[in-house]
Design an enzyme around this catalytic site. Structure first.
Site, mmCIF file in Angstrom:
data_model
loop_
_atom_site.group_PDB
_atom_site.id
_atom_site.type_symbol
_atom_site.label_atom_id
_atom_site.label_comp_id
_atom_site.label_asym_id
_atom_site.label_seq_id
_atom_site.Cartn_x
_atom_site.Cartn_y
_atom_site.Cartn_z
ATOM 1 N N HIS A 96 61.371 -6.206 -33.041
ATOM 2 C CA HIS A 96 62.614 -5.453 -32.853
ATOM 3 C C HIS A 96 63.164 -4.902 -34.181
ATOM 4 O O HIS A 96 64.011 -4.018 -34.169
ATOM 5 C CB HIS A 96 63.678 -6.294 -32.125
ATOM 6 C CG HIS A 96 64.344 -7.346 -32.953
ATOM 7 N ND1 HIS A 96 64.006 -8.685 -32.883
ATOM 8 C CD2 HIS A 96 65.339 -7.282 -33.866
ATOM 9 C CE1 HIS A 96 64.772 -9.381 -33.694
ATOM 10 N NE2 HIS A 96 65.596 -8.550 -34.309
ATOM 11 N N ASP A 126 57.861 -10.854 -29.735
ATOM 12 C CA ASP A 126 58.716 -10.154 -30.692
ATOM 13 C C ASP A 126 58.179 -10.292 -32.123
ATOM 14 O O ASP A 126 58.933 -10.558 -33.060
ATOM 15 C CB ASP A 126 60.157 -10.669 -30.624
ATOM 16 C CG ASP A 126 61.146 -9.719 -31.308
ATOM 17 O OD1 ASP A 126 60.768 -8.563 -31.559
ATOM 18 O OD2 ASP A 126 62.280 -10.146 -31.598
ATOM 19 N N GLY A 198 70.086 -9.461 -39.871
ATOM 20 C CA GLY A 198 69.295 -9.158 -41.053
ATOM 21 C C GLY A 198 68.307 -10.253 -41.394
ATOM 22 O O GLY A 198 67.363 -10.036 -42.137
ATOM 23 N N ASN A 199 68.528 -11.466 -40.852
ATOM 24 C CA ASN A 199 67.560 -12.541 -41.022
ATOM 25 C C ASN A 199 66.361 -12.378 -40.083
ATOM 26 O O ASN A 199 65.347 -13.064 -40.254
ATOM 27 C CB ASN A 199 68.196 -13.912 -40.743
ATOM 28 C CG ASN A 199 68.860 -14.515 -41.964
ATOM 29 O OD1 ASN A 199 70.081 -14.611 -42.017
ATOM 30 N ND2 ASN A 199 68.068 -14.917 -42.943
ATOM 31 N N SER A 200 66.470 -11.507 -39.103
ATOM 32 C CA SER A 200 65.402 -11.342 -38.125
ATOM 33 C C SER A 200 64.082 -11.043 -38.822
ATOM 34 O O SER A 200 63.995 -10.150 -39.667
ATOM 35 C CB SER A 200 65.726 -10.194 -37.164
ATOM 36 O OG SER A 200 66.759 -10.547 -36.293
ATOM 37 N N LEU A 255 45.098 -15.784 -15.449
ATOM 38 C CA LEU A 255 44.583 -16.620 -14.373
ATOM 39 C C LEU A 255 44.741 -15.967 -13.011
ATOM 40 O O LEU A 255 43.892 -16.115 -12.140
ATOM 41 C CB LEU A 255 45.311 -17.972 -14.402
ATOM 42 C CG LEU A 255 44.769 -19.103 -13.541
ATOM 43 C CD1 LEU A 255 43.315 -19.396 -13.868
ATOM 44 C CD2 LEU A 255 45.616 -20.360 -13.748
ATOM 45 N N GLY A 256 45.861 -15.262 -12.793
ATOM 46 C CA GLY A 256 46.064 -14.580 -11.517
ATOM 47 C C GLY A 256 46.793 -15.402 -10.488
ATOM 48 O O GLY A 256 46.474 -15.342 -9.293
ATOM 49 N N VAL A 257 47.803 -16.165 -10.940
ATOM 50 C CA VAL A 257 48.603 -16.963 -10.012
ATOM 51 C C VAL A 257 50.076 -16.774 -10.318
ATOM 52 O O VAL A 257 50.457 -16.425 -11.429
ATOM 53 C CB VAL A 257 48.267 -18.474 -10.099
ATOM 54 C CG1 VAL A 257 46.870 -18.763 -9.613
ATOM 55 C CG2 VAL A 257 48.466 -18.993 -11.520
ATOM 56 N N ILE A 259 53.348 -19.249 -10.344
ATOM 57 C CA ILE A 259 53.523 -20.693 -10.435
ATOM 58 C C ILE A 259 54.995 -21.036 -10.567
ATOM 59 O O ILE A 259 55.823 -20.197 -10.913
ATOM 60 C CB ILE A 259 52.743 -21.281 -11.634
ATOM 61 C CG1 ILE A 259 53.075 -20.489 -12.915
ATOM 62 C CG2 ILE A 259 51.251 -21.286 -11.368
ATOM 63 C CD1 ILE A 259 52.380 -20.995 -14.155
#
Length: 459
Positions: A96, A126, A198-200, A255-257, A259
């Site tokens: 970001h 991120d 600004g710490n991001s 995986l295609g589930v 959950i």
């Protein structure tokens, strides 16, 4: 909490000390270092300030009011932090911080400025990786072992709050494995070291001078630090950064589930000692899970020999598994434990799905990173949806879009901004209008298997 002073503060200190002396076999706490100066002096040169420029419709630079003479297309400058992880000038920061940037400038602690190019980014965690241009041998730091970080350990945050330049703050690890509902890979380290705007993208160091987290978010009702900051753990960040450097993108397992976490009541009915594991609610047709014979109501207890206690554990374990490998998965089915073999597919390929095609199916629409279709018989069969389903079906998600954080193929969007949606074109139009208005995230109502939930989507 307000600090207690005077007599009462002294009495509390005496009582606490007495209790400590009386407690048998209690480990002696380590005191605070006399100073963090040596560590800060060694680490600060590898921490950088990041400024980015992008076209601003409002004509404002980040954090300031626009003077009347400022042009409509004046570049806006945003400030963030980052850190160098290799002498060649590889920089890690938050996505970001550099999102939508036309130009990225990195300023070192000694005042030198370098242009940076984007090597890769991952919206879901991120994180972003930059390369400094201009050569040279740069100071750098290394990722540490965030899994060994304990609640109560000292940590140091170094960054660029409010554009002030290199600033050092100190605190402890307040909590581990925090889920702040920012995405399905939430696994944050919480700290009370002061983290502000600004710490991001800046590093969170342990006392060995290794990076144990990437500072990403704060909880605040004022916009300033209130002692609740969150950092992406180094073990996750290191894995993502390695993929971005190798491929320019992430390559996560799939995986295609669908959950869900086990409730105590459900665990009790299955004769489980504790509500640990992830229960399968939907198995996607033609998915690795379907090929492995997984069924709804199976409880996944282990994946690739890793214990699964919650949905987040399974999501992380599958994502970390190399694409194309076949791994064991232990499940509980009708009171019996069995092990099945599953060949992991690539999530980004499955998420992209028909987005790669320029030809849309009939009764479909595309926008905001989503491909939406009506719930026809073919669509219901493809995603294993019930015949009674209403709303618009997500058939593809652009993995580079903000939508990929909250939606996946097979989800059904029932409402957008508290309004029912039944036509894909109407849904795309509504999202487009909200995006043009810069209205921020919109509330959507989603059906995923047997689950119904609200989520915030940035159009």
């Amino acid at each position: 909490m307000a600090r207690l002073g005077g007599v009462w503060g002294g009495l509390i200190g005496i009582v606490a000390s007495a209790a400590f002396l009386l407690a048998p076999a209690m480990a002696a706490p380590r005191g605070a270092p006399d100073s963090f100066a040596d560590l800060a002096e060694r680490l600060t040169p590898a921490v950088v300030n990041i400024s980015t420029a992008q076209r601003s419709r409002s004509g404002r630079a980040s954090g300031e009011l626009a003077p009347l003479q400022r042009k409509f297309d004046q570049p806006a400058v945003s400030l963030g932090s980052g850190f160098i992880i290799d002498a060649s000038g590889i920089v890690v920061t938050n996505n970001h911080v550099i999102d939508n940037a036309e130009n990225i400038t990195v300023t070192l602690h000694d005042g030198r400025e370098f242009t940076a190019v984007l090597k890769g980014r991952d919206r879901e965690t991120d994180l972003a990786v930059l390369q400094l241009e201009g050569g040279g041998k740069f100071p750098f730091v290394e990722f540490g072992d965030s899994d060994s970080a304990r609640v109560g350990d000292w940590v140091i945050a170094i960054g660029n709050p409010f554009g002030l330049g290199g600033t050092v703050t100190v605190g402890i690890v307040s909590a581990r494995n925090r889920d702040i509902n920012s995405g399905q890979y939430d696994d944050f380290i919480q700290t009370d070291a002061a983290i502000n705007r600004g710490n991001s993208g800046g590093p969170l160091f342990d006392m060995n001078g290794q990076v144990v987290g990437v500072n990403t978010a704060i909880y605040s009702q004022t916009g300033g630090s209130v002692g609740v900051g969150f950092a992406v753990p180094a073990d996750l960040a290191d894995s993502v950064v390695t993929q971005l450097l190798s491929f320019g993108e992430t390559r996560r397992g799939w995986l295609g589930v669908s959950i869900d976490d086990l409730t105590p009541e459900l665990a009790s009915s299955m004769n489980l000692r504790a509500p640990k594991g992830a229960i399968v609610t939907v198995v996607r047709p033609n998915s690795p899970a379907a090929d492995a014979g997984l069924e709804p109501n199976d409880v996944i207890l282990q994946f690739n020999r890793r214990q699964i206690e919650s949905v987040r554990d399974l999501t992380r374990a599958v994502a970390d598994t190399p694409i194309g490998t076949t791994v064991p998965m232990e499940v509980l089915r009708d009171g019996r434990r069995l092990t099945v073999q599953v060949r992991v597919d690539r999530r980004e390929t499955r998420m992209l799905a028909s987005n790669s095609s320029s030809i849309l199916p009939a009764n479909a629409a595309r926008g905001s990173g989503l491909t939406l279709q009506e719930a026809t018989d073919d669509v219901r069969q493809t995603f294993g949806l019930p015949a009674t389903v209403q709303g618009v079906v997500v058939t593809a998600v652009d993995p580079e879009s903000a939508a990929a954080i909250v939606l996946q193929p097979g989800d059904v969007i029932l409402e957008i901004g508290w309004e029912r949606v039944t036509r894909p074109s109407a849904a795309v139009d509504k999202l487009g209008k909200l995006r043009n208005l810069n209205s921020g995230p919109v509330q959507i109502y989603v059906q995923r298997g047997d689950l119904l939930f609200y989520e915030s989507l940035r159009p």
